[in-house]
Design a protein around this motif. Structure first.
Motif, mmCIF file in Angstrom:
data_model
loop_
_atom_site.group_PDB
_atom_site.id
_atom_site.type_symbol
_atom_site.label_atom_id
_atom_site.label_comp_id
_atom_site.label_asym_id
_atom_site.label_seq_id
_atom_site.Cartn_x
_atom_site.Cartn_y
_atom_site.Cartn_z
ATOM 1 N N ILE A 206 0.795 -1.010 -0.146
ATOM 2 C CA ILE A 206 0.074 0.020 0.014
ATOM 3 C C ILE A 206 0.859 1.234 0.103
ATOM 4 N N PRO A 207 0.767 1.988 -1.003
ATOM 5 C CA PRO A 207 1.600 3.367 -0.984
ATOM 6 C C PRO A 207 1.426 4.404 0.036
ATOM 7 N N GLY A 208 2.192 4.837 0.658
ATOM 8 C CA GLY A 208 2.065 5.960 1.715
ATOM 9 C C GLY A 208 2.266 7.295 0.938
ATOM 10 N N ILE A 209 1.094 8.090 1.408
ATOM 11 C CA ILE A 209 1.288 9.620 0.641
ATOM 12 C C ILE A 209 1.433 10.565 1.606
ATOM 13 N N LEU A 210 2.246 11.532 1.424
ATOM 14 C CA LEU A 210 2.548 12.479 2.232
ATOM 15 C C LEU A 210 2.083 14.036 1.475
ATOM 16 N N PRO A 211 1.000 14.302 1.692
ATOM 17 C CA PRO A 211 0.879 15.723 1.212
ATOM 18 C C PRO A 211 1.679 16.897 1.667
ATOM 19 N N ILE A 212 2.469 17.577 0.753
ATOM 20 C CA ILE A 212 3.511 18.555 1.179
ATOM 21 C C ILE A 212 2.630 19.635 1.699
ATOM 22 N N SER A 213 3.017 20.153 2.885
ATOM 23 C CA SER A 213 2.316 21.384 3.518
ATOM 24 C C SER A 213 3.251 22.388 4.042
ATOM 25 N N LYS A 217 10.204 21.932 6.362
ATOM 26 C CA LYS A 217 9.940 20.848 7.234
ATOM 27 C C LYS A 217 10.331 19.562 6.302
ATOM 28 N N LEU A 218 9.934 19.678 5.168
ATOM 29 C CA LEU A 218 9.840 18.500 4.237
ATOM 30 C C LEU A 218 11.337 18.160 3.691
ATOM 31 N N LEU A 219 12.034 19.287 3.624
ATOM 32 C CA LEU A 219 13.640 19.020 3.221
ATOM 33 C C LEU A 219 14.512 18.630 4.425
ATOM 34 N N ARG A 220 13.962 18.976 5.487
ATOM 35 C CA ARG A 220 14.658 18.391 6.874
ATOM 36 C C ARG A 220 14.414 16.971 7.048
ATOM 37 N N PHE A 221 13.012 16.520 6.766
ATOM 38 C CA PHE A 221 12.482 15.270 6.759
ATOM 39 C C PHE A 221 13.392 14.277 6.114
ATOM 40 N N CYS A 222 13.478 14.917 4.650
ATOM 41 C CA CYS A 222 13.859 13.985 3.602
ATOM 42 C C CYS A 222 15.497 13.961 3.892
ATOM 43 N N ARG A 223 16.164 14.784 4.539
ATOM 44 C CA ARG A 223 17.612 14.904 4.640
ATOM 45 C C ARG A 223 17.652 13.734 5.725
ATOM 46 N N SER A 224 16.871 13.562 6.700
ATOM 47 C CA SER A 224 16.876 12.466 7.812
ATOM 48 C C SER A 224 17.044 11.145 7.357
ATOM 49 N N LEU A 225 15.753 11.041 6.174
ATOM 50 C CA LEU A 225 15.601 9.810 5.714
ATOM 51 C C LEU A 225 16.622 9.228 4.323
ATOM 52 N N GLY A 226 17.298 10.567 4.097
ATOM 53 C CA GLY A 226 18.244 10.166 3.089
ATOM 54 C C GLY A 226 17.479 10.183 1.712
ATOM 55 N N THR A 227 16.310 10.766 1.468
ATOM 56 C CA THR A 227 15.537 10.587 0.386
ATOM 57 C C THR A 227 15.889 11.854 -0.342
ATOM 58 N N HIS A 234 11.484 21.154 -5.574
ATOM 59 C CA HIS A 234 12.102 22.639 -5.568
ATOM 60 C C HIS A 234 11.356 23.767 -6.186
ATOM 61 N N SER A 235 11.284 23.399 -7.466
ATOM 62 C CA SER A 235 10.779 24.562 -8.370
ATOM 63 C C SER A 235 9.475 24.917 -8.113
ATOM 64 N N ILE A 236 8.556 23.941 -7.429
ATOM 65 C CA ILE A 236 7.159 24.129 -6.983
ATOM 66 C C ILE A 236 7.169 24.988 -6.006
ATOM 67 N N PHE A 237 7.845 24.423 -4.696
ATOM 68 C CA PHE A 237 7.755 24.950 -3.573
ATOM 69 C C PHE A 237 8.739 26.004 -3.101
ATOM 70 N N GLN A 238 9.982 25.946 -3.647
ATOM 71 C CA GLN A 238 10.641 27.095 -3.202
ATOM 72 C C GLN A 238 10.215 28.447 -3.270
ATOM 73 N N PRO A 239 9.737 28.656 -4.216
ATOM 74 C CA PRO A 239 8.991 30.194 -4.471
ATOM 75 C C PRO A 239 7.842 30.492 -3.735
ATOM 76 N N LEU A 240 7.425 29.269 -3.045
ATOM 77 C CA LEU A 240 6.193 29.552 -2.326
ATOM 78 C C LEU A 240 6.293 29.632 -0.670
#
Ligand code: FAD
Length: 290
Positions: A206-213, A217-227, A234-240
């Protein structure tokens, strides 16, 4: 009578489920229950609640799962980790789960305790998730057991083939279905499923879905997971970054696209990391071609 997730999976081609993280405060616990009350209206197949070992949190998941099941009559999966609990403590929690009619468990090794990059088990602690599954299974057939899967490979695992081999060990030990870590590219999920099927693994993935909000925080989380975070994210969310409403809208839009691609490609449902929030999950589910 609370149903086992494995029985639900046998009857339904697709399931929709919502994960709550373990709150840190009383107010957080009440927010979790308000969220669950709203999300229940979307007819989920099951809820799940994360586990975090610690003096104040040792029994908290059990208490919250028990209360959720009584209040909402939705099967609720209890996450349980090896980290921070010795064999006797795990045995006591498993016993209490049975007493509370909690028959669904997600067996995990667990994240390292805060501030520790790598976790080294004490002599009376279990090292790997498959050992926890063996302990749960040594009880009887009371539990339905799920495990975590990593489409992009686990951070501490040398390669994807080895990662799949360790997943098979967990399933051979008695786990019955897999819920994946979140991922960005649906191609990674489908390749993962193909890799596992080629190894003879038939369990539902079953795929796990994380809606980005929250982009930082997402960048920190991904760093800790090595993802690795793809450039288009980046292109979508950095300007926002300083516009929470625009980030929310973009996160929902991206999640809807991802979910539709997954369902169109044959994914057997969706497991949402709700972050204990109602709005994005409700909006995503209402937008899906279910
Ligand atoms: P394992 O399967 O034991 O794997 C851990 C590491 O050991 C991996 O690198 C693996 O490659 C390696 N390994 C596995 N088996 C063997 C073996 N036989 N020999 C040698 N090496 C091996 N964490 C929490 O703390 N609480 C939660 O509630 C929680 N919920 C989660 C829910 C989901 C859906 C997911 C995807 C993750 C969750 N996590 C949670 C995070 C998870 O605990 C961590 O990612 C953890 O590092 C890995 O857990 P695991 O169960 O996959 O461990």
């Amino acid at each position: 009578m609370i149903r086992k997730i494995t029985d639900i999976l046998k009857e339904q081609e697709r399931t929709y489920s919502f994960e709550f993280f373990l709150p840190k405060t009383e107010a957080g616990t009440e927010k979790l229950f308000q969220t669950a009350s709203e999300l229940r209206k979307l007819a989920p197949d099951f809820f799940s609640v994360t586990y975090r070992a610690g003096e104040t949190t040792k029994w908290l998941t059990t208490e919250i799962v028990s209360r959720l099941q009584k209040q909402f009559d939705v099967p609720t999966m209890h996450h349980l980790t090896c980290v921070g609990l010795n064999r006797a403590e795990l045995t006591a929690i498993i016993k209490r789960m049975k007493q509370e009619n909690i028959c669904n468990v997600l067996a995990l090794r667990g994240d390292p305790p805060p501030g520790e990059e790598h976790w080294v088990p004490a002599p009376d602690e279990l090292s790997y998730c498959y050992q926890l599954i063996e302990l749960i299974r040594s009880n009887d057939g009371f539990f339905s057991v799920g495990v975590a899967g990593f489409p992009e490979g686990h951070i501490d695992c040398p390669d994807k083939a080895t990662d799949a081999k360790y997943l098979k060990i967990k399933l051979d030990a008695g786990a019955e279905f897999v819920i994946t870590q979140f991922f960005f590219d649906t191609k990674d999920y489908f390749e993962y499923v193909t890799r596992l099927r080629e190894m003879g693994i038939a369990a539902r993935i079953i795929p796990g879905i994380l809606p980005i909000s929250d982009y930082p925080k997402l960048l920190r989380f991904c760093r800790s997971l090595g993802t690795p975070v793809p450039q288009y994210i980046h292109s979508i969310f950095q300007p926002l970054e300083n516009d929470s409403e625009a980030t929310y809208r973009a996160g929902v839009k991206l999640a809807v696209k991802q979910c539709n691609e997954l369902l169109d490609g044959g994914a057997p449902g969706l497991h949402f990391y709700t972050l204990n929030r109602v709005d994005p999950i409700r909006e995503i589910l209402n937008s899906l071609k279910r």
